[in-house]
Structures are given as structure tokens and as C-alpha cells.
Design a protein around this motif. Sequence first.
Motif, short mmCIF file in Angstrom:
data_model
loop_
_atom_site.label_atom_id
_atom_site.label_comp_id
_atom_site.label_asym_id
_atom_site.label_seq_id
_atom_site.Cartn_x
_atom_site.Cartn_y
_atom_site.Cartn_z
N ASN A 29 44.81 -78.62 -27.82
CA ASN A 29 45.34 -78.27 -26.51
C ASN A 29 46.70 -78.94 -26.36
N THR A 30 47.18 -79.10 -25.14
CA THR A 30 48.51 -79.69 -24.93
C THR A 30 48.39 -80.98 -24.14
N VAL A 31 49.03 -82.02 -24.64
CA VAL A 31 49.07 -83.32 -23.97
C VAL A 31 50.53 -83.71 -23.78
N ALA A 32 50.94 -83.87 -22.53
CA ALA A 32 52.32 -84.24 -22.20
C ALA A 32 53.33 -83.31 -22.86
N GLY A 33 52.99 -82.02 -22.83
CA GLY A 33 53.91 -81.02 -23.36
C GLY A 33 53.92 -80.86 -24.87
N LYS A 34 53.05 -81.61 -25.58
CA LYS A 34 53.00 -81.52 -27.03
C LYS A 34 51.61 -81.06 -27.48
N PRO A 35 51.54 -80.29 -28.59
CA PRO A 35 50.24 -79.93 -29.15
C PRO A 35 49.48 -81.19 -29.56
N TRP A 36 48.17 -81.18 -29.32
CA TRP A 36 47.32 -82.34 -29.65
C TRP A 36 46.05 -81.82 -30.30
N GLY A 37 45.68 -82.42 -31.41
CA GLY A 37 44.47 -81.97 -32.11
C GLY A 37 43.51 -83.10 -32.37
N ASN A 67 43.20 -83.88 -20.51
CA ASN A 67 43.86 -82.59 -20.38
C ASN A 67 42.93 -81.42 -20.66
N LEU A 68 41.62 -81.71 -20.70
CA LEU A 68 40.62 -80.65 -20.79
C LEU A 68 40.14 -80.34 -19.38
N VAL A 69 40.51 -79.19 -18.89
CA VAL A 69 40.21 -78.83 -17.51
C VAL A 69 39.49 -77.48 -17.50
N ASP A 70 38.50 -77.36 -16.63
CA ASP A 70 37.80 -76.08 -16.49
C ASP A 70 38.80 -74.93 -16.36
N GLY A 71 38.62 -73.91 -17.18
CA GLY A 71 39.47 -72.73 -17.09
C GLY A 71 40.65 -72.72 -18.02
N ASP A 72 40.97 -73.88 -18.63
CA ASP A 72 42.09 -73.94 -19.57
C ASP A 72 41.73 -73.24 -20.88
N GLU A 73 42.74 -72.68 -21.56
CA GLU A 73 42.52 -72.07 -22.87
C GLU A 73 42.87 -73.07 -23.96
N VAL A 74 42.03 -73.14 -24.99
CA VAL A 74 42.25 -74.03 -26.12
C VAL A 74 42.14 -73.23 -27.42
N LEU A 75 42.58 -73.85 -28.48
CA LEU A 75 42.48 -73.28 -29.82
C LEU A 75 41.59 -74.17 -30.67
N CYS A 76 40.67 -73.57 -31.42
CA CYS A 76 39.83 -74.30 -32.36
C CYS A 76 40.08 -73.73 -33.76
N ILE A 77 40.38 -74.62 -34.70
CA ILE A 77 40.72 -74.22 -36.06
C ILE A 77 39.63 -74.68 -37.03
#
Length: 202
Positions: A29-37, A67-77
Motif C-alpha cells: 500500500n502507500t505510506v507517506a506517499g511512498k509504496p510500502w511492502g 495506513n490500512l483503512v477500510d475501503g482502501d485498495e491494496v496490491l498483493c504479490i
Amino acid sequence: MFIPEHYKNNDIEEVYEFLKNNSFGILVNTVAGKPWGTHIPLELEKHLGQKDILVGHIAKANLQSKNLVDGDEVLCIFNGPHSYISSSWYQNEEVPTWNYIAVHVYGTVKIQTPEELLKSLHALVDKYEQQSEHPISLNNMSKKTMRQVSGIIGFEIEINDIQAVNKLSQGREHDHPKIITELEKKSASEKAVAQEMKKQMR
């Protein structure tokens, strides 16, 4: 994910089997404007008549959890076997390449209640303890030990889109026997790629 048409895997049952067997993925997802994994187990759950979900948990100390909030979209690899493919294995001159299997899942987050989190932890531990010589159960752990659960948050990811790639030397079928022979001389990952290529030949 960029996937040339001839590498796409549109067999959803095969993709789901891959997710079950390769469930240690990367949550992005995104943390402080940067991708975070974060590298974590993400377990697939199928629901009849509803969207299927991935279930996971992370530490509250991990900035990603804020930064995990209900309704947010995330990517899982999810990554499967992969291997370098030498062009010396080809009949005709060509550049080397890489064979691999991977799946990207996009979905919508729902934070679990404490009760839902505990239920999913039991399911996760029970699944993997089946292979242990002396399996343990969360039911037998002390209250002191189980207090560690308060340091994590659980979540479900409702699956919206799946992108799956099987890049296994498609278009070079005449070279498959030699490629497979060479891969089978190498490590477990290369041998696994060879096995996947054999499946494509059936």
C-alpha cells in the motif's frame, strides 16, 4: 502488471491453487506517499455467492498498519518458481530470458474485529501445524503468550482483480525439451520451472 497475451493465465482454478500453495506474499500500500511492502502469509478464502478474500495480519508497530483503512485498495504479490533461461539452450540464436510464475491480486481492505482476527489466527496455525511432527494449537497456549495478539491487526482483502502470468518459453516449444533438460540439472527453483513447463506440454 504487464503481461503479453500469450503469457496470461486465465484459468481461475489453477490461479487459486497457486495462491494456496504460494501464500507467503507481499502486501503493498502507500505510506507517506511512498509504496510500502510487507512479506506476510495471505490466505485465500472462497465464499459462495460473494467475492473471495485474502486474510492476513501485520504488526501494529509496522507503519503500514496505520495506513490500512477500510475501503482502501491494496496490491498483493505472489511469486512462484523462476529461472534464468540461457540462449545456449536454443536451436537458433536469441537473447537470454527469464521464466517465472507470478500473481498480482488487487482488493479492498476490511479491518477485522478482535474476534475475527483470533479465528483467522487459529485457522492459519492449524493449517501449517498439520505438517509438524508435534503440532501445537493456540488453544493450548497461555494467556500471557496470547497477549501478543494485541500487538497485531488482522484484515481481509476482498478480491477485485487478479492478474496471473505463466512465462514458460511459450513460442519456443521446439526448444522446450532442451530447456527442461538443462533446468533439471540445477536447483529446486529451476527444477520447479521445468515441472511447470512439462505441464504446459501435456
